[in-house]
Design a protein around this motif. Structure first.
Motif, PDB file in Angstrom:
ATOM      1  N   LEU A 242       0.816  -1.203   0.000  1.00 52.46           N
ATOM      2  CA  LEU A 242       0.000   0.000   0.000  1.00 52.46           C
ATOM      3  C   LEU A 242       0.855   1.261   0.000  1.00 52.46           C
ATOM      4  O   LEU A 242       0.656   2.154  -0.827  1.00 52.46           O
ATOM      5  N   VAL A 243       1.820   1.353   0.900  1.00 52.12           N
ATOM      6  CA  VAL A 243       2.501   2.635   1.133  1.00 52.12           C
ATOM      7  C   VAL A 243       3.713   2.848   0.242  1.00 52.12           C
ATOM      8  O   VAL A 243       4.183   3.972   0.098  1.00 52.12           O
ATOM      9  N   ALA A 244       4.241   1.785  -0.371  1.00 52.81           N
ATOM     10  CA  ALA A 244       5.390   1.918  -1.277  1.00 52.81           C
ATOM     11  C   ALA A 244       5.162   1.076  -2.522  1.00 52.81           C
ATOM     12  O   ALA A 244       5.907   0.132  -2.809  1.00 52.81           O
ATOM     13  N   PRO A 245       4.130   1.388  -3.290  1.00 51.42           N
ATOM     14  CA  PRO A 245       3.742   0.536  -4.417  1.00 51.42           C
ATOM     15  C   PRO A 245       4.788   0.424  -5.507  1.00 51.42           C
ATOM     16  O   PRO A 245       4.786  -0.542  -6.283  1.00 51.42           O
ATOM     17  N   ASP A 246       5.712   1.400  -5.581  1.00 51.79           N
ATOM     18  CA  ASP A 246       6.739   1.362  -6.612  1.00 51.79           C
ATOM     19  C   ASP A 246       7.727   0.218  -6.412  1.00 51.79           C
ATOM     20  O   ASP A 246       8.510  -0.094  -7.325  1.00 51.79           O
ATOM     21  N   LEU A 247       7.690  -0.435  -5.247  1.00 52.09           N
ATOM     22  CA  LEU A 247       8.629  -1.522  -4.963  1.00 52.09           C
ATOM     23  C   LEU A 247       8.085  -2.892  -5.369  1.00 52.09           C
ATOM     24  O   LEU A 247       8.760  -3.902  -5.161  1.00 52.09           O
ATOM     25  N   PHE A 248       6.881  -2.927  -5.958  1.00 50.71           N
ATOM     26  CA  PHE A 248       6.217  -4.194  -6.256  1.00 50.71           C
ATOM     27  C   PHE A 248       5.665  -4.217  -7.681  1.00 50.71           C
ATOM     28  O   PHE A 248       5.420  -3.177  -8.277  1.00 50.71           O
ATOM     29  N   GLU A 249       5.475  -5.435  -8.178  1.00 48.71           N
ATOM     30  CA  GLU A 249       4.735  -5.637  -9.417  1.00 48.71           C
ATOM     31  C   GLU A 249       3.595  -6.603  -9.146  1.00 48.71           C
ATOM     32  O   GLU A 249       3.701  -7.483  -8.270  1.00 48.71           O
ATOM     33  N   VAL A 250       2.494  -6.437  -9.900  1.00 51.02           N
ATOM     34  CA  VAL A 250       1.300  -7.241  -9.668  1.00 51.02           C
ATOM     35  C   VAL A 250       0.752  -7.774 -10.986  1.00 51.02           C
ATOM     36  O   VAL A 250       1.110  -7.295 -12.069  1.00 51.02           O
ATOM     37  N   THR A 251      -0.143  -8.753 -10.863  1.00 56.04           N
ATOM     38  CA  THR A 251      -0.852  -9.269 -12.028  1.00 56.04           C
ATOM     39  C   THR A 251      -1.938  -8.285 -12.450  1.00 56.04           C
ATOM     40  O   THR A 251      -2.260  -7.332 -11.742  1.00 56.04           O
ATOM     41  N   ALA A 252      -2.522  -8.570 -13.596  1.00 55.20           N
ATOM     42  CA  ALA A 252      -3.759  -7.902 -13.964  1.00 55.20           C
ATOM     43  C   ALA A 252      -4.868  -8.379 -13.025  1.00 55.20           C
ATOM     44  O   ALA A 252      -4.764  -9.451 -12.421  1.00 55.20           O
ATOM     45  N   PRO A 253      -5.936  -7.593 -12.889  1.00 53.37           N
ATOM     46  CA  PRO A 253      -7.034  -8.031 -12.022  1.00 53.37           C
ATOM     47  C   PRO A 253      -7.632  -9.359 -12.497  1.00 53.37           C
ATOM     48  O   PRO A 253      -7.670  -9.659 -13.688  1.00 53.37           O
ATOM     49  N   GLY A 254      -8.098 -10.132 -11.546  1.00 49.93           N
ATOM     50  CA  GLY A 254      -8.723 -11.414 -11.832  1.00 49.93           C
ATOM     51  C   GLY A 254      -9.446 -11.914 -10.607  1.00 49.93           C
ATOM     52  O   GLY A 254      -9.813 -11.140  -9.722  1.00 49.93           O
ATOM     53  N   HIS A 255      -9.630 -13.225 -10.541  1.00 48.07           N
ATOM     54  CA  HIS A 255     -10.375 -13.823  -9.434  1.00 48.07           C
ATOM     55  C   HIS A 255      -9.510 -14.842  -8.719  1.00 48.07           C
ATOM     56  O   HIS A 255      -8.802 -15.631  -9.357  1.00 48.07           O
ATOM     57  N   VAL A 256      -9.567 -14.833  -7.384  1.00 48.03           N
ATOM     58  CA  VAL A 256      -8.867 -15.817  -6.567  1.00 48.03           C
ATOM     59  C   VAL A 256      -9.871 -16.856  -6.092  1.00 48.03           C
ATOM     60  O   VAL A 256     -10.911 -16.511  -5.528  1.00 48.03           O
ATOM     61  N   GLU A 257      -9.541 -18.111  -6.331  1.00 49.90           N
ATOM     62  CA  GLU A 257     -10.356 -19.216  -5.846  1.00 49.90           C
ATOM     63  C   GLU A 257      -9.653 -19.884  -4.675  1.00 49.90           C
ATOM     64  O   GLU A 257      -8.438 -20.039  -4.671  1.00 49.90           O
TER      65      GLU A 257
END
Length: 307
Positions: A242-257
């Protein structure tokens, strides 16, 4: 890189921390890190899973040590799944006279609902324990899903599907949360395990006054519990998404099962329909340093006697 609307604004992140503080030391570290982050206004703390009153007293004690007047509310004790609560047995052991500590209420779910609905789109919730309180809030008030700005979760393992404690402890609650449609970013074990607190970093923390000494004592207690000298700061890593988002990479939005039966608590992410992003990688050195520096800053910011 994680991108959210407020990343480019000067407005502080208004945050509620939902935590099972007291067992693994990383919940304590996450709480102190939030207190040491100038871009965060910690609105409140809610506790979940097991003896939530003890957890609330513990959180209130730590906030008092930091000079932070933040409300604490105890939440749901038993998982919605009916699964037995895992209890280490050392919770609160390092806090003298903890039974005399007060907290604000036993109505964490009502607090979550009322606070979020009073400021729709403004409150981030960081959930670093089983998701029972969050699921109960969604069940009590369906508008909760659309009113939370963003939910930040520590949980799961998206590399090899290993069951992870927070999701496995209440798989029913986890399904309710991930099926709710609220915007979620989740950080799994395959990412958090890339960070550890090294000896020199622990010494920096320990030298940072009373809170630092407490964290070292909690870490050493955790080491003794497992008979190993290792510590992964899962929950502080999640705070930094949350507070340092530039330090991370994420997937595109989707669904978690969330799996059931023999796969209870296993997590899989399917890109496409859904609003959940999974953290995929991070800047190891920078994240480790931000955790340590934030904890040290929390102690440095503590009011002096007489202030």
């Amino acid at each position: 890189m994680i991108s959210t609307e407020r990343d480019t604004m000067n407005t502080p992140h208004r945050v509620i921390l939902d935590t099972d503080i007291g067992s693994d030391v990383d919940d304590l570290m996450a709480l102190v890190l939030l207190l040491g982050t100038p871009s965060v206004e910690l609105v409140g703390v809610t506790t979940v899973y097991g003896d939530t009153a003890l957890r609330a007293r513990l959180a209130h004690r730590v906030l008092g040590m930091a000079g932070a007047g933040v409300p604490v509310h105890a939440g749901v004790r038993e998982p919605l799944s009916g699964r037995e609560v895992w209890w280490a047995g050392h919770e609160g052991a390092l806090y003298p006279d903890l039974e005399a500590e007060t907290y604000d209420s036993d109505e964490a779910v009502r607090y979550l609902v009322d606070t979020v609905l009073a400021a729709p789109g403004e409150i981030d919730v960081i959930a670093i324990g089983p998701l029972t309180n969050i699921a109960a809030a969604l069940t009590a008030e369906p508008r909760f899903a659309e009113s939370v700005r963003h939910l930040w979760v520590m949980g799961g393992d998206f590399a090899d599907g290993t069951p992870e404690h927070n999701l496995r402890s209440d798989a029913v609650a986890a399904r309710i949360v991930f099926d709710s449609g609220m915007p979620i970013t989740i950080t799994g074990l395959e990412v958090t395990r890339r960070i550890d607190i090294r000896a020199e970093q622990l010494e920096r923390i320990a030298q940072a006054g009373e809170l630092g000494e407490l964290i070292r004592a909690e870490i050493e207690q955790w080491w003794a519990f497992w008979d190993e000298t290792w510590n992964v700061p899962h929950d502080p890593v999640t705070v930094l998404t949350l507070v340092a988002p530039d330090l991370f990479e994420v997937t595109a939005p989707g669904h978690v099962e969330i799996g059931d039966g023999e796969r209870e608590g296993c997590s899989t992410h399917s890109p496409g329909e859904g609003r959940t992003r999974v953290v995929t990688t991070l800047d190891v050195d920078a994240v480790g340093e931000r955790i340590v520096a934030g904890i040290v800053d929390a102690t440095d910011a503590r009011p002096s006697e007489g202030e």
